[in-house]
Every structure is written in C-alpha cells, then in structure tokens.
Scaffold this motif. Structure first.
Motif, short mmCIF file in Angstrom:
data_model
loop_
_atom_site.label_atom_id
_atom_site.label_comp_id
_atom_site.label_asym_id
_atom_site.label_seq_id
_atom_site.Cartn_x
_atom_site.Cartn_y
_atom_site.Cartn_z
N ARG A 261 0.82 -1.21 0.00
CA ARG A 261 0.00 0.00 0.00
C ARG A 261 0.85 1.26 0.00
O ARG A 261 0.41 2.32 -0.47
N THR A 262 2.06 1.17 0.51
CA THR A 262 2.93 2.35 0.64
C THR A 262 4.15 2.28 -0.26
O THR A 262 5.10 3.05 -0.10
N ILE A 263 4.14 1.38 -1.22
CA ILE A 263 5.34 1.12 -2.02
C ILE A 263 5.77 2.33 -2.84
O ILE A 263 6.93 2.45 -3.23
N SER A 264 4.82 3.25 -3.10
CA SER A 264 5.17 4.44 -3.89
C SER A 264 6.20 5.31 -3.20
O SER A 264 6.82 6.18 -3.83
N ALA A 265 6.43 5.08 -1.90
CA ALA A 265 7.43 5.88 -1.19
C ALA A 265 8.84 5.52 -1.62
O ALA A 265 9.75 6.37 -1.55
N THR A 274 7.49 -2.88 -10.04
CA THR A 274 7.38 -4.31 -10.34
C THR A 274 8.49 -5.09 -9.64
O THR A 274 8.24 -6.14 -9.03
N SER A 275 9.72 -4.59 -9.71
CA SER A 275 10.85 -5.30 -9.11
C SER A 275 10.74 -5.37 -7.59
O SER A 275 10.98 -6.42 -6.98
N ILE A 276 10.35 -4.24 -6.98
CA ILE A 276 10.26 -4.22 -5.52
C ILE A 276 9.07 -5.06 -5.04
O ILE A 276 9.16 -5.75 -4.02
N THR A 277 7.98 -5.04 -5.79
CA THR A 277 6.84 -5.89 -5.43
C THR A 277 7.22 -7.35 -5.47
O THR A 277 6.87 -8.14 -4.59
N ALA A 278 7.97 -7.74 -6.50
CA ALA A 278 8.43 -9.13 -6.61
C ALA A 278 9.34 -9.50 -5.45
O ALA A 278 9.26 -10.61 -4.90
#
Length: 299
Positions: A261-265, A274-278
C-alpha cells in the motif's frame, strides 16, 4: 573545533555522520576550501550543508543548479530597470550619465555567490551549490575564480574578495563528469549509503513514532532492494518517507499488505514498482507475516 566536535554538533540536531564525513566538513572549514560531495541520490548530500549551517548557527545560501544556469542567475546582475529610471531622471534634469555612473554598486543585484562573498555577518555563511553536475560545462568555468580565491571580478567595478570565506559545499550525483579544474579547487568526499546500524538510528530519530521492529525490517529490506536492478535506488530520504507512511498507517511491523500500500514511497518508476513488489513477494509465507528483520535474516 575538531572533527569530533563537528560530529557532536551534527548529532545534536539529529544529522548522523561517520568519521569520514565529520573530518571532511572539519577540513573544509579549517582549510577554508570548498568541499565537493558526491554519492547516489538520497544519501544526504544536500542535507549535510543544511545541517552544517544549523549546527554552526550560520545563514544558508543555496544555489540550485540546472541546465542553462547563467552568471546573471548565480553570481550577479545589473538592475536595468533602476538604470533606465536613473537615465530618464537625468534627462529630465538635462544631465548626462556616463557608464561609470550607471555601473556602480547602487545598481548591482546580488545573486547567491556574490551574496556569499559580500556577507558581513558574525558567522560566515554556508553556501550550497547543489547538483553542480546539472549545470553546463561552461558554468563550471564561471566558478573557478570564486572556488580558488573566494572572490568575484565584475568588469565594470572590480574584484570583490570575501572578508570571511564562506563554507562552500558542492554536491553532485555524477550525472556527468566534472572538470578536473573544478575538482582541483575542492576537497572531496564520497557519501555512501549508511550501514544498517546507522540507517536504523537515522530512522529512529527521523520517525520517532515507528517501532524498532518496523525500523529494523525496513532497513533490512531496503538494503536488499539496493542490490536489485532498479532505475533509482532508494536512498535514506525515500526510506524515511516509507517508514513515515507505514507508521501513519499504524504498522508496528513490516507486513506485505502495508508494504504494498505504501510502495510508492520507495518505488519511483513502474519498472521499480514491479521489481520491488516481486522482492516483497519472495519474503515471508503469509500475507500478514512480518517480513524478516536484520537479526532474523542476517545483515
């Protein structure tokens, strides 16, 4: 004042530095030489100049560099409107003004560098020349006299020499190579990403509402994320933003739902997202299982 005192003063305002950085700042002040700071975006180069000004109780003068930056925007400019007004006023009096009448200090407008040279306060200012690598090659040549002699020559008036040399800090993200002539005039220090322990301490001071478990797990994950093939590696600024966002959601630990939910930071491009979500999906087994901390997963 010595390097340890510089470090203590910065620590008092919650800007943490290692021995190398403290020594570089101390030498810049003691030797009265400009200091060139390089490093990845987000490691705290700009913040170093701001923190030093606060620690010294000195005014901060900032010049933000960009492509096409000129001397009239960085050094000085003539107030043409006042000059024109003076000419019209003289004409109304049937007087004639010469160039010597028009090109005087009365019509001179200070820009950041001249302002630093002419500063007369009790404490020398800290001049931040931020992201010098964004400026054109030609602009670097305009700085040579100032960096080497703390002076500026204005052809119509003469040379202004700093009564007290300002503390000059230049920053660069290495988007292009800087001229050797500029580097020769500066001390140099490379700022790397802080290690896990110092990064965790920075986060504790920057986001006091965050739990230790959250800070440790975020520090560990961001350290791993920097090993990924990312367009923009997350620096301390992004890490602080991420912990702040997670703490605002009430997260006591780093779990995947809150992380996503906060990955945009920390992910600033679609490919990085995509890479960080993986990378997040590879850690832990349950949707609400906390991601491993540095102590549980190694450093």
């Amino acid at each position: 004042m010595d390097a340890d005192e510089v470090r203590r003063r910065l620590d008092d305002i919650d800007y943490l530095v290692d021995d190398g950085m403290a020594t570089a700042l101390f030498l810049a002040m003691t030797l009265e030489q400009p200091l060139l700071l390089e490093g990845e975006p987000g490691v705290g180069k700009t913040a170093a100049a701001k923190a030093l000004a606060r620690a010294l109780g000195a005014p901060l003068i900032r010049l933000q560099c960009y492509e096409g930056l000129t001397a009239s925007e960085a050094l000085y400019e003539w107030n043409y409107q006042r000059q024109l007004l003076a000419i019209r006023l003289a004409e109304s009096r049937h007087e004639t003004l010469s160039d010597a009448d028009l090109f005087t200090e009365e019509f001179l407008q200070e820009r950041p560098i001249l302002r630093a040279v002419r500063a007369t306060g009790p404490v020398a200012p800290v001049l931040l020349i931020d992201e010098i690598d964004r400026a054109d090659d030609e602009f670097e040549a305009l700085l040579f006299e100032f960096l080497g002699e703390a002076s500026i020559t204005i052809p119509e008036i003469g040379t202004f020499v700093a009564h007290r040399r300002p503390v000059v800090i230049l920053t660069s993200n290495r988007s292009r190579e800087l001229h050797d002539a500029l580097r020769r005039r500066c001390l140099y220090h490379w700022i790397d990403f802080p290690g896990p322990l110092r990064a965790a301490e920075i986060l504790r001071r920057s986001v006091p509402s965050a739990s230790d478990a959250l800070i440790e797990s975020v520090t560990t994950f961001v350290g791993r994320a920097r090993d990924l093939d990312l367009d923009k590696l997350p620096g301390m600024a992004e890490t602080i933003d991420w912990v702040s966002a997670l703490a605002a959601l009430g997260a006591a630990e780093l779990v995947r739902p809150d992380a996503l939910r906060t990955i945009s930071a920390i992910a600033k491009t679609p490919d990085d997202r995509t890479s960080i979500t993986a990378a997040l999906e590879e850690l832990g087994s349950g949707a609400d299982e906390p991601l491993p901390t540095g102590r549980g997963a190694g450093s």
